[in-house]
Design an enzyme around this catalytic site. Sequence first.
Site, PDB file in Angstrom:
ATOM      1  N   HIS A 300       0.748  -1.209  -0.058  1.00 61.61           N
ATOM      2  CA  HIS A 300       0.061   0.040   0.125  1.00 61.61           C
ATOM      3  C   HIS A 300       0.902   1.241   0.053  1.00 61.61           C
ATOM      4  O   HIS A 300       1.983   1.386   0.655  1.00 61.61           O
ATOM      5  CB  HIS A 300      -1.157   0.062   1.229  1.00 61.61           C
ATOM      6  CG  HIS A 300      -2.019   0.926   1.154  1.00 61.61           C
ATOM      7  ND1 HIS A 300      -1.899   2.254   1.196  1.00 61.61           N
ATOM      8  CD2 HIS A 300      -3.254   0.772   0.774  1.00 61.61           C
ATOM      9  CE1 HIS A 300      -3.197   2.891   1.057  1.00 61.61           C
ATOM     10  NE2 HIS A 300      -3.880   1.724   0.621  1.00 61.61           N
ATOM     11  N   ASP A 357      -8.172  -5.090   0.109  1.00 61.31           N
ATOM     12  CA  ASP A 357      -8.603  -6.172  -1.039  1.00 61.31           C
ATOM     13  C   ASP A 357      -8.310  -7.659  -0.806  1.00 61.31           C
ATOM     14  O   ASP A 357      -8.537  -8.501  -1.450  1.00 61.31           O
ATOM     15  CB  ASP A 357      -8.067  -5.650  -2.488  1.00 61.31           C
ATOM     16  CG  ASP A 357      -8.504  -4.202  -2.830  1.00 61.31           C
ATOM     17  OD1 ASP A 357      -9.877  -4.078  -2.511  1.00 61.31           O
ATOM     18  OD2 ASP A 357      -7.743  -3.597  -3.553  1.00 61.31           O
TER      19      ASP A 357
HETATM   20  N1  ACO Z   1       4.237  -7.990  -4.586  1.00 59.05           N
HETATM   21  C1  ACO Z   1       5.641  -7.863  -4.655  1.00 59.05           C
HETATM   22  N2  ACO Z   1       6.372  -6.769  -4.539  1.00 59.05           N
HETATM   23  C2  ACO Z   1       5.730  -5.653  -4.404  1.00 59.05           C
HETATM   24  C3  ACO Z   1       4.269  -5.604  -4.455  1.00 59.05           C
HETATM   25  C4  ACO Z   1       3.510  -6.496  -4.299  1.00 59.05           C
HETATM   26  N3  ACO Z   1       2.247  -6.719  -4.111  1.00 59.05           N
HETATM   27  N4  ACO Z   1       4.034  -4.258  -3.971  1.00 59.05           N
HETATM   28  C5  ACO Z   1       5.199  -3.546  -3.943  1.00 59.05           C
HETATM   29  N5  ACO Z   1       6.217  -4.465  -4.276  1.00 59.05           N
HETATM   30  C6  ACO Z   1       7.470  -4.032  -4.200  1.00 59.05           C
HETATM   31  C7  ACO Z   1       7.901  -3.158  -5.479  1.00 59.05           C
HETATM   32  O1  ACO Z   1       8.578  -3.908  -6.544  1.00 59.05           O
HETATM   33  C8  ACO Z   1       9.062  -2.238  -5.002  1.00 59.05           C
HETATM   34  O2  ACO Z   1      10.250  -2.953  -4.740  1.00 59.05           O
HETATM   35  P1  ACO Z   1      11.717  -2.281  -5.066  1.00 59.05           P
HETATM   36  O3  ACO Z   1      11.696  -1.262  -4.247  1.00 59.05           O
HETATM   37  O4  ACO Z   1      12.575  -3.480  -5.018  1.00 59.05           O
HETATM   38  O5  ACO Z   1      11.740  -1.822  -6.282  1.00 59.05           O
HETATM   39  C9  ACO Z   1       8.498  -1.845  -3.629  1.00 59.05           C
HETATM   40  O6  ACO Z   1       7.832  -2.887  -3.105  1.00 59.05           O
HETATM   41  C10 ACO Z   1       7.778  -0.492  -3.468  1.00 59.05           C
HETATM   42  O7  ACO Z   1       6.523  -0.831  -4.435  1.00 59.05           O
HETATM   43  P2  ACO Z   1       6.042   0.261  -5.323  1.00 59.05           P
HETATM   44  O8  ACO Z   1       5.274  -0.199  -6.453  1.00 59.05           O
HETATM   45  O9  ACO Z   1       7.033   1.571  -5.587  1.00 59.05           O
HETATM   46  O10 ACO Z   1       5.052   0.931  -4.223  1.00 59.05           O
HETATM   47  P3  ACO Z   1       3.833   2.134  -4.549  1.00 59.05           P
HETATM   48  O11 ACO Z   1       3.262   2.714  -3.408  1.00 59.05           O
HETATM   49  O12 ACO Z   1       4.137   2.846  -5.843  1.00 59.05           O
HETATM   50  O13 ACO Z   1       2.600   0.951  -4.894  1.00 59.05           O
HETATM   51  C11 ACO Z   1       0.800  -0.338  -4.671  1.00 59.05           C
HETATM   52  C12 ACO Z   1       1.423   0.380  -4.064  1.00 59.05           C
HETATM   53  C13 ACO Z   1       0.125  -0.152  -6.221  1.00 59.05           C
HETATM   54  C14 ACO Z   1      -0.416  -0.727  -3.753  1.00 59.05           C
HETATM   55  C15 ACO Z   1       1.917  -1.855  -4.835  1.00 59.05           C
HETATM   56  O14 ACO Z   1       1.913  -2.319  -3.446  1.00 59.05           O
HETATM   57  C16 ACO Z   1       0.980  -2.762  -5.543  1.00 59.05           C
HETATM   58  O15 ACO Z   1       1.038  -2.971  -6.739  1.00 59.05           O
HETATM   59  N6  ACO Z   1       0.247  -3.960  -4.933  1.00 59.05           N
HETATM   60  C17 ACO Z   1      -0.626  -4.935  -5.465  1.00 59.05           C
HETATM   61  C18 ACO Z   1      -1.983  -4.324  -5.956  1.00 59.05           C
HETATM   62  C19 ACO Z   1      -2.780  -4.094  -5.022  1.00 59.05           C
HETATM   63  O16 ACO Z   1      -2.874  -4.935  -4.081  1.00 59.05           O
HETATM   64  N7  ACO Z   1      -3.386  -2.878  -4.980  1.00 59.05           N
HETATM   65  C20 ACO Z   1      -4.442  -2.612  -3.949  1.00 59.05           C
HETATM   66  C21 ACO Z   1      -3.966  -1.440  -3.152  1.00 59.05           C
HETATM   67  S1  ACO Z   1      -5.071  -0.861  -1.795  1.00 59.05           S
HETATM   68  C22 ACO Z   1      -6.238  -0.064  -2.589  1.00 59.05           C
HETATM   69  O17 ACO Z   1      -6.245   0.416  -3.790  1.00 59.05           O
HETATM   70  C23 ACO Z   1      -7.496  -0.142  -2.121  1.00 59.05           C
END
Ligand code: ACO
Length: 439
Positions: A300, A357
């Site tokens: 998140h 979610d």
């Molecule tokens: N699985 C594996 N790795 C992940 C995940 C995941 N679900 N989420 C983040 N990471 C990793 C990224 O690869 C990144 O790694 P790095 O630092 O080595 O490059 C690090 O964690 C940070 O991730 P970002 O994408 O930069 O974080 P951001 O804050 O931009 O994105 C998000 C947040 C979109 C929620 C992301 O965690 C994600 O894609 N999650 C899966 C989708 C999801 O569940 N979305 C619902 C969010 S809640 C809502 O909207 C109600």
Amino acid sequence: MTHATLNLNGKSYELPVLVGTEGEVGIDISDLRAKTGAITLDNGYANTGSCTSAITFIDGEQGILRYRGYPIEELAEKASFEEVSYLLIWGHLPNAQELAEFRHRVTYHSLLHEAMKKLFEDFPITAHPMAVLSAMVASLSAYYNREDEEPDLNIARLIAKTNTIAAFCYKKSIGQPFVYPRNDLSYTQNFLHMMFAVPAEPYKISPVLDRALNLLLILHADHEQNCSTSSVRMVGSSRTNLFAAISAGVCALWGPLHGGANQEVLQMLKAIRDDGGDYRKYVNLAKDKNSGFRLMGFGHRVYKNFDPRARILKKAADAVLQEMKVADPLLDIAKNLEEVALHDEFFIERKLYPNVDFYSGIIYRAMGIPTEMFTVMFALGRLPGWIAQWREMKDDPKTRINRPRQIYTGATTRSYLPMEQRTASTEPAMLQERELVLV
Ligand code: ACO
């Protein structure tokens, strides 16, 4: 602390500092460009406050979520979705009379203009319900956007009619006749009735489903300046009408990195089950950056400790499945996946926890709501939050049309080439992004 000092190109500038009621600190850069000629650059707005707001407070480090000061745990346990909607939009918990009037309004405005039924009929049966929902919400402005009416009437209409639209999206997708709303039912009961009743036999609304739906909608009701809410504010800042602004929010919510994640979670859990249930393999896959695979429902932008909504839902998933006497192997896979990920260095380092979610889909599934409808359910819950934020934006005298700036990285000036002088090699090279020069 009353100001921050910025040193740029040998000059010093003082910038005012704002402190919120929970101690959050913001550097006000509203005059930055006028004073310095510079702008800020903040990929994904992770450090940018787009507004001041008195609606929802989140402390991502502590896992705190409050609507208008009330902890989400308390509202989830004690309130109804109608009360929470009222609270978010008008800022206080309704008294008995206010609640009765609000309930009356969101019940008596639940019928759709009959002409709108024809719009549903013209969509292909395979249409994603979010495509239908966004179009229908925008279409409300064609039927109900009279300027001479009391402003709050459209808010009641929107809440009432979106309940009906959401259920009609489902009926349309399975080819069943629409079931009309009933004035003797509550908001959540009405939704269940319109979703699951069929003309051939009476439908008895299960109190377990009713309670579960109430809980899910409350937990989704607002989440400050997330992607869809910011879209509502952004679009609304051009002074477009309420329905158009909310339809933009629906579209933003649809994406798999936002509200669409609940559908993705279920699809991922099913894929793991069909692949023999080896959840460890998928945890490893998520850790491999080259795989392109993410654990959906994990991570998140704001919560870096735990998502309080996921905690509540994890417990609720157990209770609802037990009460409904449903055993779902997907719930076991979800729990195992969570357990493994929470103890894995990759997830610990990056502070990745299950989000709202992760467990909501399991409950929706147990309720008989199909996967493709999950994001529609999210939208139904988020509606009062979007409306509250739209209203706050509209009534704030500081609101200006939202218009971010950019740092241009394209080609510098060049002359138009006649067709015969253009070659394949000149054009694409020009489109390559230029290196940012840091001074
Ligand atoms: N699985 C594996 N790795 C992940 C995940 C995941 N679900 N989420 C983040 N990471 C990793 C990224 O690869 C990144 O790694 P790095 O630092 O080595 O490059 C690090 O964690 C940070 O991730 P970002 O994408 O930069 O974080 P951001 O804050 O931009 O994105 C998000 C947040 C979109 C929620 C992301 O965690 C994600 O894609 N999650 C899966 C989708 C999801 O569940 N979305 C619902 C969010 S809640 C809502 O909207 C109600």
